[in-house]
Design a protein around this motif. Sequence first.
Motif, PDB file in Angstrom:
ATOM      1  N   LEU A 256      -8.026  -5.495  -3.037  1.00 61.48           N
ATOM      2  CA  LEU A 256      -8.016  -6.941  -3.297  1.00 61.48           C
ATOM      3  C   LEU A 256      -7.976  -7.741  -1.998  1.00 61.48           C
ATOM      4  CD1 LEU A 256      -5.644  -7.173  -6.375  1.00 61.48           C
ATOM      5  CD2 LEU A 256      -8.102  -7.661  -6.312  1.00 61.48           C
ATOM      6  N   GLU A 257      -7.258  -7.229  -1.021  1.00 65.93           N
ATOM      7  CA  GLU A 257      -7.194  -7.884   0.290  1.00 65.93           C
ATOM      8  C   GLU A 257      -8.607  -8.045   0.853  1.00 65.93           C
ATOM      9  OE1 GLU A 257      -4.288  -7.162   4.013  1.00 65.93           O
ATOM     10  OE2 GLU A 257      -5.467  -5.427   3.405  1.00 65.93           O
ATOM     11  N   ALA A 258      -9.395  -7.001   0.785  1.00 69.33           N
ATOM     12  CA  ALA A 258     -10.763  -7.046   1.308  1.00 69.33           C
ATOM     13  C   ALA A 258     -11.675  -7.897   0.434  1.00 69.33           C
ATOM     14  CB  ALA A 258     -11.316  -5.623   1.414  1.00 69.33           C
ATOM     15  N   ILE A 259     -11.583  -7.724  -0.867  1.00 69.34           N
ATOM     16  CA  ILE A 259     -12.467  -8.448  -1.791  1.00 69.34           C
ATOM     17  C   ILE A 259     -12.215  -9.951  -1.742  1.00 69.34           C
ATOM     18  CG2 ILE A 259     -12.975  -8.820  -4.243  1.00 69.34           C
ATOM     19  CD1 ILE A 259     -12.323  -5.766  -4.594  1.00 69.34           C
ATOM     20  N   LEU A 260     -10.944 -10.346  -1.713  1.00 73.33           N
ATOM     21  CA  LEU A 260     -10.582 -11.762  -1.785  1.00 73.33           C
ATOM     22  C   LEU A 260     -10.481 -12.427  -0.416  1.00 73.33           C
ATOM     23  CD1 LEU A 260      -7.841 -11.485  -4.555  1.00 73.33           C
ATOM     24  CD2 LEU A 260     -10.205 -12.272  -4.817  1.00 73.33           C
ATOM     25  N   ASP A 261     -10.690 -11.637   0.645  1.00 67.05           N
ATOM     26  CA  ASP A 261     -10.564 -12.153   2.014  1.00 67.05           C
ATOM     27  C   ASP A 261      -9.169 -12.758   2.220  1.00 67.05           C
ATOM     28  OD1 ASP A 261     -11.365 -12.636   4.614  1.00 67.05           O
ATOM     29  OD2 ASP A 261     -12.194 -14.608   4.144  1.00 67.05           O
ATOM     30  N   GLY A 262      -8.164 -12.019   1.738  1.00 69.06           N
ATOM     31  CA  GLY A 262      -6.771 -12.452   1.877  1.00 69.06           C
ATOM     32  C   GLY A 262      -5.971 -11.438   2.668  1.00 69.06           C
ATOM     33  N   ILE A 263      -4.672 -11.607   2.654  1.00 71.66           N
ATOM     34  CA  ILE A 263      -3.758 -10.704   3.337  1.00 71.66           C
ATOM     35  C   ILE A 263      -2.753 -10.182   2.315  1.00 71.66           C
ATOM     36  CG2 ILE A 263      -2.040 -10.476   5.180  1.00 71.66           C
ATOM     37  CD1 ILE A 263      -4.800 -11.090   6.242  1.00 71.66           C
TER      38      ILE A 263
ATOM     39  N   SER B 224       8.399  -6.014  -1.907  1.00 66.82           N
ATOM     40  CA  SER B 224       9.373  -4.970  -2.234  1.00 66.82           C
ATOM     41  C   SER B 224       8.601  -3.685  -2.466  1.00 66.82           C
ATOM     42  CB  SER B 224      10.175  -5.349  -3.479  1.00 66.82           C
ATOM     43  OG  SER B 224       9.359  -5.261  -4.628  1.00 66.82           O
ATOM     44  N   ASP B 225       9.303  -2.617  -2.835  1.00 69.41           N
ATOM     45  CA  ASP B 225       8.625  -1.351  -3.132  1.00 69.41           C
ATOM     46  C   ASP B 225       7.788  -1.435  -4.401  1.00 69.41           C
ATOM     47  OD1 ASP B 225       9.633  -0.107  -0.907  1.00 69.41           O
ATOM     48  OD2 ASP B 225      11.286   0.858  -1.978  1.00 69.41           O
ATOM     49  N   GLN B 226       8.005  -2.480  -5.215  1.00 74.04           N
ATOM     50  CA  GLN B 226       7.283  -2.605  -6.475  1.00 74.04           C
ATOM     51  C   GLN B 226       6.348  -3.801  -6.526  1.00 74.04           C
ATOM     52  OE1 GLN B 226      10.877  -2.686  -6.600  1.00 74.04           O
ATOM     53  NE2 GLN B 226      10.928  -0.454  -6.622  1.00 74.04           N
ATOM     54  N   LEU B 227       6.203  -4.545  -5.413  1.00 73.12           N
ATOM     55  CA  LEU B 227       5.428  -5.782  -5.497  1.00 73.12           C
ATOM     56  C   LEU B 227       4.709  -6.125  -4.198  1.00 73.12           C
ATOM     57  CD1 LEU B 227       4.690  -8.414  -7.030  1.00 73.12           C
ATOM     58  CD2 LEU B 227       6.836  -9.367  -6.165  1.00 73.12           C
ATOM     59  N   TYR B 228       3.410  -6.338  -4.320  1.00 70.06           N
ATOM     60  CA  TYR B 228       2.586  -6.912  -3.246  1.00 70.06           C
ATOM     61  C   TYR B 228       2.060  -8.251  -3.731  1.00 70.06           C
ATOM     62  CZ  TYR B 228       1.935  -2.787  -0.207  1.00 70.06           C
ATOM     63  OH  TYR B 228       2.105  -1.755   0.670  1.00 70.06           O
ATOM     64  N   ILE B 229       1.875  -9.176  -2.821  1.00 67.67           N
ATOM     65  CA  ILE B 229       1.123 -10.382  -3.140  1.00 67.67           C
ATOM     66  C   ILE B 229      -0.053 -10.461  -2.175  1.00 67.67           C
ATOM     67  CG2 ILE B 229       3.025 -11.696  -4.154  1.00 67.67           C
ATOM     68  CD1 ILE B 229       3.232 -13.246  -1.492  1.00 67.67           C
ATOM     69  N   ILE B 230      -1.143 -11.008  -2.659  1.00 62.94           N
ATOM     70  CA  ILE B 230      -2.327 -11.241  -1.842  1.00 62.94           C
ATOM     71  C   ILE B 230      -2.378 -12.737  -1.598  1.00 62.94           C
ATOM     72  CG2 ILE B 230      -4.810 -10.885  -1.602  1.00 62.94           C
ATOM     73  CD1 ILE B 230      -3.161  -8.289  -2.141  1.00 62.94           C
ATOM     74  N   VAL B 231      -2.321 -13.143  -0.335  1.00 58.30           N
ATOM     75  CA  VAL B 231      -2.286 -14.567  -0.018  1.00 58.30           C
ATOM     76  C   VAL B 231      -3.468 -14.959   0.853  1.00 58.30           C
ATOM     77  CG1 VAL B 231       0.226 -14.701  -0.178  1.00 58.30           C
ATOM     78  CG2 VAL B 231      -0.827 -14.248   2.011  1.00 58.30           C
ATOM     79  N   LYS B 232      -3.834 -16.209   0.730  1.00 57.99           N
ATOM     80  CA  LYS B 232      -4.861 -16.815   1.586  1.00 57.99           C
ATOM     81  C   LYS B 232      -4.134 -17.742   2.545  1.00 57.99           C
ATOM     82  CE  LYS B 232      -9.226 -17.920   2.403  1.00 57.99           C
ATOM     83  NZ  LYS B 232     -10.208 -16.939   2.761  1.00 57.99           N
ATOM     84  N   HIS B 233      -4.282 -17.484   3.837  1.00 60.04           N
ATOM     85  CA  HIS B 233      -3.626 -18.327   4.851  1.00 60.04           C
ATOM     86  C   HIS B 233      -4.583 -19.365   5.379  1.00 60.04           C
ATOM     87  CE1 HIS B 233       0.104 -16.047   5.245  1.00 60.04           C
ATOM     88  NE2 HIS B 233      -0.603 -14.946   5.187  1.00 60.04           N
TER      89      HIS B 233
END
Length: 61
Positions: A40-47, A52-61
């Motif tokens: 998703l980071e690559a597809i959405l051009d995000g970071i 936590s060990d159970q959660l990532y977020i993909i953000v656009k800066h």
Amino acid sequence: MKMEKAILAAVTTEDDRVHGSAAVFKCDTKEEMEAVAANLEAILDGIAHALSDQLYIIVKH
């Protein structure tokens, strides 16, 4: 309209911890969650950020 800062998606193994309007991707394992976050980071051009060990977020800066 140009989006400058936003949470684009959440990737988790515990979907009951995530609420809001961003897309939520539920994974069965931590390894699957890491792979989905990286894609998703690559597809959405995000970071991808691990909150936590159970959660990532993909953000656009």
